[in-house]
Design an enzyme around this catalytic site. Structure first.
Site, PDB file in Angstrom:
ATOM      1  NE  ARG A 242      -2.927   0.491   3.366  1.00 20.17           N
ATOM      2  CZ  ARG A 242      -2.550   1.241   4.408  1.00 20.17           C
ATOM      3  NH1 ARG A 242      -2.358   2.530   4.272  1.00 20.17           N
ATOM      4  NH2 ARG A 242      -2.364   0.684   5.585  1.00 20.17           N
TER       5      ARG A 242
ATOM      6  CE1 TYR B 297     -13.597  10.690 -16.756  1.00 26.01           C
ATOM      7  CE2 TYR B 297     -13.213  10.925 -14.408  1.00 26.01           C
ATOM      8  CZ  TYR B 297     -13.536  10.139 -15.496  1.00 26.01           C
ATOM      9  OH  TYR B 297     -13.797   8.813 -15.319  1.00 26.01           O
TER      10      TYR B 297
ATOM     11  CG  ASP C 251      -6.898  14.850 -15.946  1.00 25.17           C
ATOM     12  OD1 ASP C 251      -6.167  14.176 -16.693  1.00 25.17           O
ATOM     13  OD2 ASP C 251      -7.970  14.422 -15.463  1.00 25.17           O
TER      14      ASP C 251
ATOM     15  CE  LYS D  90     -10.068   6.629 -18.764  1.00 24.81           C
ATOM     16  NZ  LYS D  90     -10.337   7.959 -18.234  1.00 24.81           N
TER      17      LYS D  90
HETATM   18  C1  PLP Z   1     -10.749   8.523 -17.115  1.00 22.31           C
HETATM   19  C2  PLP Z   1     -10.320   9.864 -16.683  1.00 22.31           C
HETATM   20  C3  PLP Z   1     -10.088  10.162 -15.334  1.00 22.31           C
HETATM   21  C4  PLP Z   1     -10.342   9.149 -14.223  1.00 22.31           C
HETATM   22  O1  PLP Z   1      -9.502   8.057 -14.350  1.00 22.31           O
HETATM   23  P1  PLP Z   1      -9.879   6.595 -13.761  1.00 22.31           P
HETATM   24  O2  PLP Z   1      -8.657   5.809 -14.070  1.00 22.31           O
HETATM   25  O3  PLP Z   1     -11.122   6.149 -14.436  1.00 22.31           O
HETATM   26  O4  PLP Z   1     -10.100   6.790 -12.300  1.00 22.31           O
HETATM   27  C5  PLP Z   1      -9.660  11.422 -15.005  1.00 22.31           C
HETATM   28  N1  PLP Z   1      -9.458  12.365 -15.940  1.00 22.31           N
HETATM   29  C6  PLP Z   1      -9.678  12.128 -17.249  1.00 22.31           C
HETATM   30  C7  PLP Z   1      -9.431  13.207 -18.236  1.00 22.31           C
HETATM   31  C8  PLP Z   1     -10.120  10.876 -17.669  1.00 22.31           C
HETATM   32  O5  PLP Z   1     -10.341  10.654 -18.962  1.00 22.31           O
END
Ligand code: PLP
Length: 394
Positions: free
Chosen positions: A56, A109, A181, A206
């Site tokens: 963890r 998001y 992000d 992603k």
């Molecule tokens: C998918 C996504 C997230 C969240 O990510 P998870 O891995 O699903 O928790 C945050 N920001 C953007 C731009 C995303 O496309």
């Protein structure tokens, strides 16, 4: 001699000495690590000596991914987490306390909206939505209580872009930090820390992973910023998993190749659909028609604009839903950044938390389709999406 059970456990726990380094990072599928003394364990748990105590907190496979991502984002430090949302939660809570305000993009998001409503609200932290395509509007939204400005390099799902350098400058003048992000751009197309951001997050689910087969997140920045967020992630139990970290490492090796193809495929689709029957608008930063096209050319690598595209099908919400039923090559599924083309309807999925009014003010119409352009042959994609648009439009 010890009994069979004792010998079996000891025998099956011997880690092989490997004089030749494996070409791939091993999956350290272990929750805990043997230590030599109580002091050693105490120091490991405080990160006061190198090594690992409990997964963890850290794990060698996680550490390999952290080193790789830090290098590719130009960051001093990185901490990987269970998901993009675990990473975002860690960063946001490390910067804000009860009474503070977070400035967020109007089109953000959907998970960030969920976080604000379900977690931040309980903690007495407010979120102020603002049009982050306009640095002056961001400046005006920064108040006494603002501690952090949240940006997305390319926003989800409208593909609106924020001028990270301009916003970082004006936020820093007011003593406010900026987190970006960078999921849609990936570290290949943009490095927000070099533009002045204080923290970067990725959903490695992603583009970094790239194959729709893992869930993960990453936090990047100075050691101070990453250590602050890491404390939240560890204590909230948002740790990464060794197998997911291995898959993210494997994805990173082909990230550059994939982003080049995602970008060229998306540009081909965008150009073809701009004039296709049934399509009323295409939003893609690589098209000259995009409101932030000049910013995209200035900030993203070599004129590429990634694989995310938004499409307006004539006929509103019903036409958007029909479009998804007519797809034969593209897949109707949430998520993005993968080898296969994925289409979704934000108003009923990722942005279902928003009312029609909120959607409109975020530039997100009820019929908008978000398309994550994959790595298929571009002609097949153009034909499939044009056919769905023509069939769906009323
Ligand atoms: C998918 C996504 C997230 C969240 O990510 P998870 O891995 O699903 O928790 C945050 N920001 C953007 C731009 C995303 O496309």
């Amino acid at each position: 001699m010890p009994g069979f059970a004792t010998r079996a456990i000891k025998a099956a726990s011997r880690v092989p000495a490997a004089p030749q380094a494996p070409v791939n990072v091993p999956i350290y599928q272990t929750s805990t690590f043997e230590v030599g003394s109580a002091l050693e364990l105490a120091e490991l748990l405080e990160f006061a000596r190198p090594g690992h105590s409990y997964s963890r907190y850290s794990n060698p496979t996680h550490a390999a991914l952290e080193d790789a991502l830090a290098e590719l984002e130009g960051a001093e430090a990185c901490h990987v987490a269970a998901s993009g949302m675990a990473a975002i939660h860690g960063v946001v809570l490390s910067f804000l306390r009860t009474g503070d305000d977070l400035v967020v993009p109007r089109a953000v998001y959907g998970g960030v909206i969920g976080l604000a409503r379900s977690v931040l609200a309980r903690a007495g932290i407010t979120a102020t939505p603002v049009d982050t395509t306009d640095p002056e509007a961001v400046g005006a939204a920064i108040g006494e209580r603002t501690r952090l400005v949240w940006l997305e390099t390319i926003s989800n799902p409208t593909t609106a872009m924020a001028d990270i350098a301009a916003i970082a400058e004006l936020a820093h003048e007011r003593g406010v930090a900026v987190a970006v992000d960078n999921t849609f751009a990936s570290p290949f197309l943009c490095n927000p820390l070099a533009l002045g951001a204080d923290a970067v997050v990725h959903s490695t689910t992603k583009y970094v992973g790239g194959h729709s087969d893992l869930t993960g997140g990453a936090i990047l920045g100075s050691s101070e910023v990453v250590n602050g967020a890491r404390e939240i992630v560890i204590n909230a139990g948002g740790n990464a998993a060794p197998l997911e970290a291995f898959l993210a490492l494997r994805g990173l090796k082909t990230l550059a190749l994939r982003m080049v193809r995602h970008s060229s495929n998306a540009l081909a689709v965008g150009q073809a659909l701009e004039t296709a029957p049934g399509v009323s608008a295409v939003l893609y930063p690589g098209l000259a028609s995009h409101p932030q096209h000049a910013l995209a050319v200035r900030t993203l690598r070599d004129g590429m604009a990634g694989g995310m595209l938004a499409l307006e099908v004539s006929g509103g919400r019903a036409a958007g839903e029909r479009f998804l039923d007519l797809l034969r090559v593209a897949v109707h599924a949430t998520s993005l950044g993968s080898v296969e083309t994925l289409c979704s309807h934000p108003a009923s999925s990722s942005h279902r938390q928003m009312s029609d009014d909120d959607l409109a003010s975020a530039g997100l119409s009820p019929g908008m389709i978000r398309i994550s352009i994959g790595l298929e042959d571009p002609d097949d994609l153009v034909a499939d999406l044009a056919n769905a648009a023509a069939g769906a439009a009323t």
